[in-house]
Design a protein around this motif. Sequence first.
Motif, mmCIF file in Angstrom:
data_model
loop_
_atom_site.group_PDB
_atom_site.id
_atom_site.type_symbol
_atom_site.label_atom_id
_atom_site.label_comp_id
_atom_site.label_asym_id
_atom_site.label_seq_id
_atom_site.Cartn_x
_atom_site.Cartn_y
_atom_site.Cartn_z
ATOM 1 N N PRO A 1 14.746 -11.385 -0.343
ATOM 2 C CA PRO A 1 15.242 -11.278 1.035
ATOM 3 C C PRO A 1 16.709 -10.839 1.037
ATOM 4 N N ASN A 2 17.066 -9.958 1.947
ATOM 5 C CA ASN A 2 18.468 -9.551 2.069
ATOM 6 C C ASN A 2 19.092 -10.233 3.292
ATOM 7 N N VAL A 3 20.359 -9.912 3.554
ATOM 8 C CA VAL A 3 21.116 -10.612 4.608
ATOM 9 C C VAL A 3 20.440 -10.519 5.982
ATOM 10 N N ASP B 1 0.835 -1.204 0.000
ATOM 11 C CA ASP B 1 0.000 0.000 0.000
ATOM 12 C C ASP B 1 0.873 1.258 0.000
ATOM 13 N N ARG B 2 0.777 2.036 -1.076
ATOM 14 C CA ARG B 2 1.593 3.247 -1.203
ATOM 15 C C ARG B 2 1.319 4.269 -0.099
ATOM 16 N N ASN B 3 0.098 4.201 0.476
ATOM 17 C CA ASN B 3 -0.251 5.181 1.517
ATOM 18 C C ASN B 3 0.169 4.732 2.914
ATOM 19 N N ASP C 1 3.249 -10.665 -7.231
ATOM 20 C CA ASP C 1 3.651 -9.842 -8.386
ATOM 21 C C ASP C 1 4.351 -8.551 -7.977
ATOM 22 N N TYR C 2 3.887 -7.925 -6.894
ATOM 23 C CA TYR C 2 4.503 -6.662 -6.442
ATOM 24 C C TYR C 2 5.997 -6.867 -6.194
ATOM 25 N N PHE C 3 6.332 -7.918 -5.456
ATOM 26 C CA PHE C 3 7.732 -8.164 -5.099
ATOM 27 C C PHE C 3 8.526 -8.664 -6.314
ATOM 28 N N ASP D 1 7.842 -7.864 -9.554
ATOM 29 C CA ASP D 1 8.044 -6.730 -10.473
ATOM 30 C C ASP D 1 9.138 -5.789 -9.975
ATOM 31 N N LYS D 2 9.151 -5.554 -8.677
ATOM 32 C CA LYS D 2 10.139 -4.606 -8.124
ATOM 33 C C LYS D 2 11.449 -5.288 -7.759
ATOM 34 N N LYS D 3 11.542 -6.582 -8.068
ATOM 35 C CA LYS D 3 12.758 -7.367 -7.793
ATOM 36 C C LYS D 3 13.183 -7.250 -6.329
ATOM 37 N N PHE E 1 4.681 1.359 5.957
ATOM 38 C CA PHE E 1 5.245 0.051 6.331
ATOM 39 C C PHE E 1 5.950 -0.605 5.142
ATOM 40 N N ARG E 2 7.134 -1.152 5.398
ATOM 41 C CA ARG E 2 7.865 -1.938 4.398
ATOM 42 C C ARG E 2 8.209 -3.277 4.995
ATOM 43 N N LEU E 3 8.310 -4.283 4.177
ATOM 44 C CA LEU E 3 8.751 -5.584 4.683
ATOM 45 C C LEU E 3 10.223 -5.485 4.996
ATOM 46 N N MET E 4 10.567 -5.478 6.273
ATOM 47 C CA MET E 4 11.977 -5.361 6.651
ATOM 48 C C MET E 4 12.698 -6.656 6.277
ATOM 49 N N GLY E 5 13.968 -6.482 5.855
ATOM 50 C CA GLY E 5 14.714 -7.670 5.420
ATOM 51 C C GLY E 5 14.446 -8.013 3.962
ATOM 52 N N PHE E 6 13.654 -7.157 3.292
ATOM 53 C CA PHE E 6 13.397 -7.342 1.859
ATOM 54 C C PHE E 6 13.863 -6.122 1.088
ATOM 55 N N GLY E 7 14.427 -6.358 -0.087
ATOM 56 C CA GLY E 7 14.831 -5.262 -0.967
ATOM 57 C C GLY E 7 16.262 -4.844 -0.697
ATOM 58 N N HIS E 8 16.877 -4.319 -1.717
ATOM 59 C CA HIS E 8 18.256 -3.868 -1.596
ATOM 60 C C HIS E 8 18.542 -2.902 -2.737
ATOM 61 N N ARG E 9 19.332 -1.883 -2.444
ATOM 62 C CA ARG E 9 19.675 -0.922 -3.494
ATOM 63 C C ARG E 9 20.418 -1.583 -4.654
ATOM 64 N N VAL E 10 21.280 -2.522 -4.348
ATOM 65 C CA VAL E 10 22.119 -3.093 -5.404
ATOM 66 C C VAL E 10 21.607 -4.453 -5.887
HETATM 67 N N1 ACO Z 1 8.771 -3.557 1.207
HETATM 68 C C1 ACO Z 1 7.845 -3.040 0.346
HETATM 69 N N2 ACO Z 1 8.167 -2.277 -0.721
HETATM 70 C C2 ACO Z 1 9.462 -2.021 -0.939
HETATM 71 C C3 ACO Z 1 10.471 -2.528 -0.088
HETATM 72 C C4 ACO Z 1 10.088 -3.327 1.009
HETATM 73 N N3 ACO Z 1 11.000 -3.824 1.857
HETATM 74 N N4 ACO Z 1 11.697 -2.122 -0.531
HETATM 75 C C5 ACO Z 1 11.463 -1.380 -1.617
HETATM 76 N N5 ACO Z 1 10.117 -1.321 -1.879
HETATM 77 C C6 ACO Z 1 9.471 -0.644 -3.003
HETATM 78 C C7 ACO Z 1 9.446 0.853 -2.796
HETATM 79 O O1 ACO Z 1 8.279 1.288 -2.154
HETATM 80 C C8 ACO Z 1 9.571 1.369 -4.200
HETATM 81 O O2 ACO Z 1 8.292 1.288 -4.792
HETATM 82 P P1 ACO Z 1 7.819 2.399 -5.898
HETATM 83 O O3 ACO Z 1 8.739 2.186 -7.068
HETATM 84 O O4 ACO Z 1 6.409 2.009 -6.171
HETATM 85 O O5 ACO Z 1 8.002 3.729 -5.250
HETATM 86 C C9 ACO Z 1 10.460 0.347 -4.908
HETATM 87 O O6 ACO Z 1 10.283 -0.877 -4.166
HETATM 88 C C10 ACO Z 1 11.934 0.716 -4.921
HETATM 89 O O7 ACO Z 1 12.333 1.013 -3.592
HETATM 90 P P2 ACO Z 1 13.372 2.150 -3.190
HETATM 91 O O8 ACO Z 1 13.143 2.551 -1.780
HETATM 92 O O9 ACO Z 1 13.353 3.233 -4.234
HETATM 93 O O10 ACO Z 1 14.730 1.359 -3.339
HETATM 94 P P3 ACO Z 1 16.067 1.747 -2.654
HETATM 95 O O11 ACO Z 1 17.126 1.107 -3.455
HETATM 96 O O12 ACO Z 1 16.156 3.214 -2.445
HETATM 97 O O13 ACO Z 1 15.923 1.083 -1.196
HETATM 98 C C11 ACO Z 1 16.123 -0.342 0.669
HETATM 99 C C12 ACO Z 1 16.554 -0.065 -0.779
HETATM 100 C C13 ACO Z 1 16.329 0.918 1.535
HETATM 101 C C14 ACO Z 1 16.999 -1.455 1.237
HETATM 102 C C15 ACO Z 1 14.630 -0.761 0.684
HETATM 103 O O14 ACO Z 1 14.428 -1.907 -0.117
HETATM 104 C C16 ACO Z 1 14.095 -1.001 2.104
HETATM 105 O O15 ACO Z 1 13.701 -0.039 2.768
HETATM 106 N N6 ACO Z 1 14.074 -2.299 2.572
HETATM 107 C C17 ACO Z 1 13.664 -2.610 3.919
HETATM 108 C C18 ACO Z 1 14.806 -2.301 4.896
HETATM 109 C C19 ACO Z 1 15.936 -3.315 4.833
HETATM 110 O O16 ACO Z 1 15.720 -4.517 4.851
HETATM 111 N N7 ACO Z 1 17.168 -2.787 4.779
HETATM 112 C C20 ACO Z 1 18.378 -3.619 4.779
HETATM 113 C C21 ACO Z 1 19.179 -3.378 3.557
HETATM 114 S S1 ACO Z 1 20.523 -4.497 3.498
HETATM 115 C C22 ACO Z 1 21.650 -3.908 4.587
HETATM 116 O O17 ACO Z 1 21.754 -2.734 4.853
HETATM 117 C C23 ACO Z 1 22.518 -4.858 5.163
#
Ligand code: ACO
Length: 431
Positions: A363-365, A296-298, A354-356, A358-360, A301-310
């Motif tokens: 799970p991160n470390v 939900d864009r509004n 699909d959300y996860f 599409d946005k690739k 909350f984000r799923l912690m431990g998911f997503g990574h800049r690289v």
């Molecule tokens: N849950 C839900 N949506 C997410 C998440 C998530 N964990 N991570 C990214 N997205 C979405 C964003 O909302 C964004 O959506 P949009 O394109 O519709 O706006 C899209 O995916 C891209 O996300 P960004 O924040 O632009 O990506 P960025 O590279 O700046 O952020 C980050 C990376 C900060 C790690 C992010 O994925 C996040 O906040 N994850 C949760 C925190 C986390 O686990 N951090 C640990 C990182 S690893 C480490 O430091 C060891």
Amino acid sequence: MADSNKTATLTFDNKSFELPMHSPTAGPDVIDIGKLYGQADVFTFDPGFTSTAACASTITFIDGDKGELLHRGYPIDQLAEKSHFLEVCYLLLYGELPTAEQLEDFENRVTLHTMLHEQMTYFYRGFRRDAHPMAVMVGVVGAMSAFYHDSTDINDPWQREVASIRLIAKMPTIAAWAYKYHIGQPFVYPRNDLDYASNFLRMCFSVPAEEYEVNPILSRAMDRIFTLHADHEQNASTSTVRLASSSGANPFACIAAGIACLWGPAHGGANQACLEMLREIGTPDRIPEFIERAKDRNDPFRLMGFGHRVYKNFDPRAKVMKQSADEVLELLGIEDNPTLQTAKELEKIALEDDYFIDKKLYPNVDFYSGIILDAMGFPTSMFTPIFALARTVGWVAQWKEQLSDPAHKIGRPRQLYTGKTFRDYVEVENR
Ligand code: ACO
């Protein structure tokens, strides 16, 4: 850094500028804009440095699409399986795997520096008992510059080396004491007959009334957590260390700056936030509700431990961490741990959504490290200090590399100014 035969052309206002390019040994080519402002009177704009290489480095390489992490060329999964933390420290610091003799010498040097100046115990006692251990670590590591004057001269290679060893050697003691202070137990001094990870576990869990017997499987898992967090090229905290160091600040001040940056929940603080989130979810049946919130864009909350800049694929460290989590929980006889069950189910559901996809978002470390640390008996407040302990070698290696680069200069980003332009001061009675 090899100069490339290629150049890039930038055209605007009917003028063209040719920009040199550099070819890396791996990764995308780099356009050198270092002289652009002087030639074309423009800046480039890249908030969050998503497309900007701030330095040349030979230490760590990440291919985010493939999910590959190499230290000095060696893949992290091989290092996690076949090597151990202090050997990886040597590799990061000096560029090659050590011979048996070099490793023994390095381990001895680290072991002989694990004690803290006794006066530092008084420094600890100045903190409130309920202080977060990361707050204590920022303070104590910064204060090392007030205790170790003989290793603050960055222009002396010997002092740089001593500071590096001191930081790597003392960080487990500093983190363990931050924990002991936090829970109101007496400090436990390091012991030279124990390996790096076992010594840390003992300093955290031993009490004068009862000696802590270090289980080799837990010590191996701890060592692996250290190895997996040792370095990660130009992430936020490492870039902070490099920027602080670019002014000529002493090593302890620079590493304290890195610790401060690591604390945030988008970076090192994510492991604490992730476990707290898993506990809040509680049982697998509540996962869909949290997945919907994450989408939900509004909702912030984000799923912690998911997503990574690289990484736009599996974080290779997460794969090893998941295996370690299984091993540790089996050893401790808690495979049916509800947090682990929730984590596994959440991972499965998110990877099929699909959300996860599409946005690739993979799970991160941090997704599994918290489960292991929790099973070992660490409170969530210790998760990020442990990350800081492990990352210290990466910060130190990058700091040393920067100082030995003849081209290094003070970091000074420019800006896209969007504020008011010149206006005259108005006296208070006329406002
Ligand atoms: N849950 C839900 N949506 C997410 C998440 C998530 N964990 N991570 C990214 N997205 C979405 C964003 O909302 C964004 O959506 P949009 O394109 O519709 O706006 C899209 O995916 C891209 O996300 P960004 O924040 O632009 O990506 P960025 O590279 O700046 O952020 C980050 C990376 C900060 C790690 C992010 O994925 C996040 O906040 N994850 C949760 C925190 C986390 O686990 N951090 C640990 C990182 S690893 C480490 O430091 C060891």
